[in-house]
Scaffold this active site. Sequence first.
Site, PDB file in Angstrom:
ATOM      1  N   HIS A  73      -5.133  -3.287  -2.891  1.00  0.00           N
ATOM      2  CA  HIS A  73      -5.137  -2.499  -4.075  1.00  0.00           C
ATOM      3  C   HIS A  73      -4.885  -3.166  -5.261  1.00  0.00           C
ATOM      4  O   HIS A  73      -4.520  -2.614  -6.378  1.00  0.00           O
ATOM      5  CB  HIS A  73      -3.630  -1.690  -3.642  1.00  0.00           C
ATOM      6  CG  HIS A  73      -3.752  -0.851  -2.347  1.00  0.00           C
ATOM      7  ND1 HIS A  73      -4.424   0.408  -2.401  1.00  0.00           N
ATOM      8  CD2 HIS A  73      -3.504  -0.994  -1.222  1.00  0.00           C
ATOM      9  CE1 HIS A  73      -4.347   0.950  -1.389  1.00  0.00           C
ATOM     10  NE2 HIS A  73      -3.721   0.037  -0.403  1.00  0.00           N
TER      11      HIS A  73
ATOM     12  N   LYS B  60     -11.261   0.766  -2.232  1.00  0.00           N
ATOM     13  CA  LYS B  60     -10.176   1.493  -3.088  1.00  0.00           C
ATOM     14  C   LYS B  60     -10.734   1.535  -4.450  1.00  0.00           C
ATOM     15  O   LYS B  60     -11.569   2.405  -4.531  1.00  0.00           O
ATOM     16  CB  LYS B  60      -8.927   0.477  -2.966  1.00  0.00           C
ATOM     17  CG  LYS B  60      -8.748   0.208  -1.447  1.00  0.00           C
ATOM     18  CD  LYS B  60      -7.755   1.235  -0.837  1.00  0.00           C
ATOM     19  CE  LYS B  60      -7.553   1.097   0.604  1.00  0.00           C
ATOM     20  NZ  LYS B  60      -6.938   0.140   1.392  1.00  0.00           N
TER      21      LYS B  60
ATOM     22  N   SER C 189       0.797  -1.176  -0.082  1.00  0.00           N
ATOM     23  CA  SER C 189       0.148   0.196   0.067  1.00  0.00           C
ATOM     24  C   SER C 189       0.678   1.197  -0.096  1.00  0.00           C
ATOM     25  O   SER C 189       0.292   2.476  -0.404  1.00  0.00           O
ATOM     26  CB  SER C 189      -0.910  -0.049   1.160  1.00  0.00           C
ATOM     27  OG  SER C 189      -0.254  -0.342   2.584  1.00  0.00           O
TER      28      SER C 189
HETATM   29  C1  LIG Z   1      -6.751  -0.162   2.751  1.00  0.00           C
HETATM   30  C2  LIG Z   1      -6.300  -1.484   3.138  1.00  0.00           C
HETATM   31  C3  LIG Z   1      -6.712  -2.332   4.147  1.00  0.00           C
HETATM   32  C4  LIG Z   1      -8.066  -1.837   5.167  1.00  0.00           C
HETATM   33  O1  LIG Z   1      -9.032  -1.867   4.222  1.00  0.00           O
HETATM   34  P1  LIG Z   1     -10.520  -1.190   4.949  1.00  0.00           P
HETATM   35  O2  LIG Z   1     -11.395  -1.724   4.314  1.00  0.00           O
HETATM   36  O3  LIG Z   1     -10.034   0.449   4.479  1.00  0.00           O
HETATM   37  O4  LIG Z   1     -10.436  -1.299   6.498  1.00  0.00           O
HETATM   38  C5  LIG Z   1      -6.500  -3.491   4.269  1.00  0.00           C
HETATM   39  N1  LIG Z   1      -5.317  -4.104   3.633  1.00  0.00           N
HETATM   40  C6  LIG Z   1      -4.443  -3.285   2.731  1.00  0.00           C
HETATM   41  C7  LIG Z   1      -3.462  -3.832   1.986  1.00  0.00           C
HETATM   42  C8  LIG Z   1      -5.229  -1.999   2.475  1.00  0.00           C
HETATM   43  O5  LIG Z   1      -4.519  -1.105   1.741  1.00  0.00           O
END
Ligand SMILES: *Cc1c(COP(=O)(O)O)cnc(C)c1O
Length: 423
Positions: free
Chosen positions: A234, A266, A206
């Site tokens: 992602h 995302k 991320s």
């Molecule tokens: C954003 C993200 C999460 C968390 O997901 P949310 O739905 O925002 O709680 C988990 N893992 C990764 C790799 C992320 O980028």
Amino acid sequence: MPVATPICSRVSASRPAKRSRRPVTGSLTTIHQAARRTVRRLGERQRLRRRPPSETATGVDTVIDGRAVWSFCSNDYLGLASHPLVIAALQAGAQRWGAGGGASQMISGYTTAHRALEQTLAEWLGCERALVFSSGYLANLGVMSALVGRGEQVVQDRLNHASLLDAARYAGARLSRYDHADPGHLALRLRQAPETVLIASDGVFSMDGDVAPLPQLLAQAEAGGQLTLIDDAHGLGVLGAEGRGSAEYHGLEIHRFGLWVVTFGKALGSCGACVLGDADLLEAVSQAARTLIYTTAPPAAQIEATRASLRLCMEDAGPRQRLQAHVERFQNEARRRGLPVSPSPTPIQPLLVGADDAALRWSAALLQRGFWVSAIRPPTVPEGGARLRITLSAAHQEAQVDALLDALEEIAADEGARRGVPL
Ligand SMILES: *Cc1c(COP(=O)(O)O)cnc(C)c1O
């Protein structure tokens, strides 16, 4: 029937009145002092986090602090968050289902909309079953704590998302970490702890935007008998010609991985998450995951928005191709201009500047020029690894990407002059 005494009046009745008038206790004072000290120290080290309130809908054109800017820092990679069909689905969903989540999924919060989303995702991604969660963070905590026993060994990439690392802690697992995206070091960890039960990795990292070496991870897990948990927050919607994410990017089938987590906040521009895998594992997760059982279900109206954006993501590859063109253009141009980009085939394009104050200066200078890019500092990234986290979206125009590159080049020149060296 006797009328039950309301709990609150019973509590207050049984509590000595004097107690609430007691002077502040020693421990409360200590907590206040510690809290103020923590914030002061973070401030001294330029580590305070801020939440600049945006004044517009999620999108490229936004306003913060009264200033009109182009956003290069949302995870809305396909521009679906403000897509008319997604908004219409949320509105119609609210008409049909109401605004809230109602209750836990296990009580009455699970609807046929939730079930339809799970079925579509499971079928599209080629897994037996999917289980919807309120967020990716909760999904990772729930899955790992449901399947990994206290004291069992888990191995993870050092740069995994906080929610995966926290999940191991929450599960009470023993956690060892291997060097970032390094299968050789993973092999060493597995030799050191052959009793390891689970290997977990982000599919796309991320903060760095690079992809995990999934074929090598999978081969080692298959040889050693470990379960794999891949968090593709992602990757979904972005990687692969059809947007199936990291597995498609590597030419692998998702069902070969034990568990696969996707999130809706995302590329799908919504919120919530899903865990995918075989039916037995997911049945066990649904019975044991406290972050599924003891929290309000994601609202059905929001699920309808997610279903609409998933449909768009599956049916139209255009935005994905436009995004990929932006990524290639940005990488090539940034390199040509000598900007400190790292290789990333995804919309996450970090510009490594190193020091915290430099990252803040770059971000402020960009804001001055009308670009919103956030500075990411430790502990989100390793010490000395402060960076600008630039994210590209299909909603950007090519001219906007070029304008950002021009601004970055100017700032790099200023910074170089400041330090007396060309950058
Ligand atoms: C954003 C993200 C999460 C968390 O997901 P949310 O739905 O925002 O709680 C988990 N893992 C990764 C790799 C992320 O980028």
